[in-house]
Design an enzyme around this catalytic site. Structure first.
Site, short mmCIF file in Angstrom:
data_model
loop_
_atom_site.label_atom_id
_atom_site.label_comp_id
_atom_site.label_asym_id
_atom_site.label_seq_id
_atom_site.Cartn_x
_atom_site.Cartn_y
_atom_site.Cartn_z
N PRO A 43 7.42 80.59 -94.46
CA PRO A 43 8.81 81.04 -94.60
C PRO A 43 9.68 80.59 -93.44
O PRO A 43 10.87 80.31 -93.62
CB PRO A 43 8.68 82.58 -94.61
N ASP A 250 -40.25 50.56 -70.90
CA ASP A 250 -41.34 51.11 -70.11
C ASP A 250 -41.41 52.62 -70.19
O ASP A 250 -40.44 53.28 -70.57
CB ASP A 250 -41.10 50.78 -68.63
N LYS A 272 -46.74 51.80 -69.38
CA LYS A 272 -48.04 51.71 -68.71
C LYS A 272 -48.18 52.90 -67.80
O LYS A 272 -47.27 53.22 -67.04
CB LYS A 272 -48.11 50.44 -67.85
N GLY A 303 -37.64 50.53 -65.66
CA GLY A 303 -37.19 51.61 -64.78
C GLY A 303 -36.71 51.03 -63.45
O GLY A 303 -37.21 50.00 -62.99
N GLY A 304 -35.71 51.65 -62.85
CA GLY A 304 -35.23 51.22 -61.54
C GLY A 304 -34.61 49.85 -61.59
O GLY A 304 -33.82 49.53 -62.47
N ASP A 305 -34.99 49.01 -60.64
CA ASP A 305 -34.52 47.63 -60.59
C ASP A 305 -35.67 46.71 -61.01
O ASP A 305 -36.80 46.89 -60.53
CB ASP A 305 -34.07 47.28 -59.16
N ILE A 308 -37.63 44.97 -58.14
CA ILE A 308 -38.26 45.73 -57.05
C ILE A 308 -39.49 46.42 -57.62
O ILE A 308 -39.37 47.37 -58.41
CB ILE A 308 -37.27 46.73 -56.42
N MET A 385 -45.27 53.93 -55.87
CA MET A 385 -46.60 53.99 -56.50
C MET A 385 -47.65 54.56 -55.56
O MET A 385 -48.78 54.09 -55.53
CB MET A 385 -47.03 52.59 -56.99
N GLY A 414 -37.35 61.91 -59.40
CA GLY A 414 -36.05 61.86 -58.74
C GLY A 414 -34.91 61.52 -59.70
O GLY A 414 -35.08 60.72 -60.61
C1 SAM Z 1 -43.80 50.16 -61.07
S1 SAM Z 1 -42.78 50.91 -59.89
C2 SAM Z 1 -41.23 50.52 -60.55
C3 SAM Z 1 -40.15 50.63 -59.55
C4 SAM Z 1 -38.81 50.31 -60.14
N1 SAM Z 1 -38.72 48.93 -60.54
C5 SAM Z 1 -37.66 50.67 -59.21
O1 SAM Z 1 -36.94 49.76 -58.76
O2 SAM Z 1 -37.45 51.84 -58.95
C6 SAM Z 1 -42.99 52.58 -60.31
C7 SAM Z 1 -42.82 53.51 -59.12
O3 SAM Z 1 -41.45 53.71 -58.84
C8 SAM Z 1 -41.26 55.00 -58.34
N2 SAM Z 1 -40.32 55.71 -59.23
C9 SAM Z 1 -39.71 55.21 -60.31
N3 SAM Z 1 -38.86 56.13 -60.83
C10 SAM Z 1 -38.95 57.21 -60.06
C11 SAM Z 1 -38.32 58.49 -60.08
N4 SAM Z 1 -37.42 58.81 -61.02
N5 SAM Z 1 -38.65 59.39 -59.12
C12 SAM Z 1 -39.54 59.06 -58.16
N6 SAM Z 1 -40.16 57.87 -58.11
C13 SAM Z 1 -39.87 56.96 -59.04
C14 SAM Z 1 -42.61 55.68 -58.32
O4 SAM Z 1 -43.16 55.48 -57.03
C15 SAM Z 1 -43.37 54.89 -59.36
O5 SAM Z 1 -44.77 54.95 -59.16
#
Ligand code: SAM
Length: 476
Positions: A43, A250, A272, A303-305, A308, A385, A414
């Site tokens: 309205p 991975d 692995k 994982g990670g770089d 490395i 590792m 981490g």
């Molecule tokens: C095969 S290496 C690979 C590393 C990976 N390319 C990097 O640059 O972080 C795997 C190791 O990375 C470390 N890592 C990878 N992710 C992690 C996380 N979120 N917290 C703690 N350590 C981690 C551990 O020491 C693990 O055994």
């Protein structure tokens, strides 16, 4: 997902909006933009609704609707903010077979209204399924900022070429790639930079080449996914994850990250664990090579770089030997991610002027390092590792005369929601880690920077925990 996301065609169809409120105005606006024949019932509508009253596809009725009004209506919105009126609207509209939505009355809703980002003809609709609409609004604001307005014009520009592209690149997968290359390559760049003529020229050239060599040639992308938190992916990693045909990933690549892969990309898990190999390294590489030779874009997500402690270099040697083009995208390595997430700076002018990354494991098992070179004053050592070998690692360092009181932190998972940090000294960290029963992956940080743990106010690394953890070995 509790709701089915669809875009409903309402052009030329009747949409009723009951109410004269601000919400009603938003419903009217959206329905008009989608081409509907809108009927507003109220309205005395407010100014925001009145602003639409002259629109050629809008009819205003200065009353509330009755049952007969809903005949032939596709969608009915209740936006009066009067409960009894909403209930009447719901009953009458349902009886006429309309889809109903009543603002803030979930029990009267066949559908919910998403937050929308418009770059006509592109529409992005965001919904939290009613759980937290504010999140949808925040995301919408981010997307508004992220998406150049010209994307809408780019979509219209490209729409004229659909038929020709279909003919030039008949294969479906190649065509998708052709489109991606256009939009994210020189054609899209030129268009978004305002050079429409140049974009057209480039597009014509691409069409001449059609389904040419480049599209048939596969590639391998070696991409770092960071330590686990999906927010730590790079933009480039995310883009490649959205474009890959097949992904080898991975164990360290978390679920939250895998969820961001293109929906129809094939996912191959090659995780692995220590002493447990799904596929051998050689088998992984062979499969990647085979898929790239089929013309697919192969994403190796690590994982990670990847360079490395990621064996990225080894995989690439074999791929490159086959003449397959390769691209590497760095990721945040665990040391950087874990240091930040735990609040332990890896270097600090007062504590460490250098930092070394070492691995506890090599091809032949646990590595015998010269610890006097690594664990010394002014240097941080980050051991990858090392969780399963922590006793061997600590024993070796102690046996070589490293200070037993040297601070040590073990950061498990981490950057992830279940991150835990155990601190101690070279002499007692192993016992603390055993007691904490950490699942891994974990990183060992050795050096005086660990004494800053908890002192920097980093979220997740609570300030007063440092003493407690060092003394009592408690965990976060
Ligand atoms: C095969 S290496 C690979 C590393 C990976 N390319 C990097 O640059 O972080 C795997 C190791 O990375 C470390 N890592 C990878 N992710 C992690 C996380 N979120 N917290 C703690 N350590 C981690 C551990 O020491 C693990 O055994």
């Amino acid at each position: 997902m509790d709701y089915l996301p669809i875009f409903l065609e309402v052009a030329g169809k009747r949409v009723i909006v009951d109410g004269g409120t601000t919400v009603a105005a938003r419903r009217v606006e959206r329905a008009l933009n989608a081409g509907a024949l809108v009927e507003v019932f109220d309205p005395d509508p407010g100014d925001e609704v009145r602003a639409f009253l002259g629109h050629e596809r809008l009819t205003h009725h200065a009353r509330v609707p009755d049952g007969a009004d809903f005949q032939g209506c596709l969608v009915a919105y209740g936006a009066s903010e009067e409960h009894d009126r909403d209930a009447l609207l719901h009953r009458a509209a349902k009886a006429a077979g309309a889809l109903v939505n009543v603002a803030d009355e979930k029990q009267y809703c066949d559908f919910i209204t998403p937050s929308v980002v418009e770059r006509d003809p592109i529409t992005i609709a965001i919904s939290t399924g009613g759980a937290a609409p504010v999140i949808a609004r925040i995301l919408r604001a981010r997307m508004e900022a992220m998406l150049p307005a010209a994307y809408g014009r780019l979509a219209k520009f490209l729409a004229d070429f659909r038929g020709r592209i279909y003919e030039a690149v008949p294969n479906g997968r190649n065509r998708r790639r052709f489109w991606e290359n256009l939009i994210e390559g020189p054609v899209g760049d030129a268009f978004l930079a305002g050079e429409e003529g140049l974009a057209q020229e480039r597009l014509e050239a691409e069409l001449q080449r059609g389904a040419d060599v480049d599209l048939k040639r596969g590639e391998v992308w070696l991409v770092g996914a960071g330590p686990g938190d999906p927010d730590l992916l790079t933009f480039k990693a995310l883009r490649m994850m959205q474009h890959a045909d097949v992904v080898f990933y991975d164990r360290l690549v978390g679920d939250g990250i895998v969820d961001l892969l293109r929906r129809d990309a094939e996912r191959i898990y090659v995780g692995k664990k220590p002493n447990e190999h799904t596929l051998t390294q050689r088998e992984i590489t062979d499969q990647m090579i085979e898929r790239a030779k089929r013309g697919e874009r192969v994403l190796r997500l690590k994982g990670g770089d990847p360079f490395i402690f990621g064996r990225g270099g080894e995989e690439l040697e074999d791929v490159a030997a086959e003449g397959i083009p390769v691209e590497v995208v760095p990721g945040i390595t665990a040391a950087a991610g874990c240091g930040a997430a735990a609040g332990i700076p890896l270097t600090h002018r007062d504590h460490a002027q250098s930092c070394v990354f070492i691995t506890a494991h090599g091809a032949g098992g646990v590595i015998g390092h010269d610890w006097t070179r690594y664990a010394r004053k002014g240097q941080t050592v980050v051991v990858y590792m090392g969780l399963n070998a922590i006793k061997t690692v600590m024993d070796a360092a102690l046996a070589q005369g490293v200070d037993p009181e040297m601070p040590v932190a073990v950061i498990d998972n981490g950057t992830r929601l279940d991150q835990r940090v155990i601190t101690g000294t070279l002499a007692d960290i192993e016992a603390r880690v055993v007691e904490a029963d950490l699942p891994g992956p974990a990183l060992i940080v050795i050096g005086h920077v660990v004494s800053l743990y908890g002192a920097l106010g980093v979220k997740g690394a609570v300030a007063d925990q440092y003493d407690m953890t060092l003394k009592a070995g408690s965990t976060l």
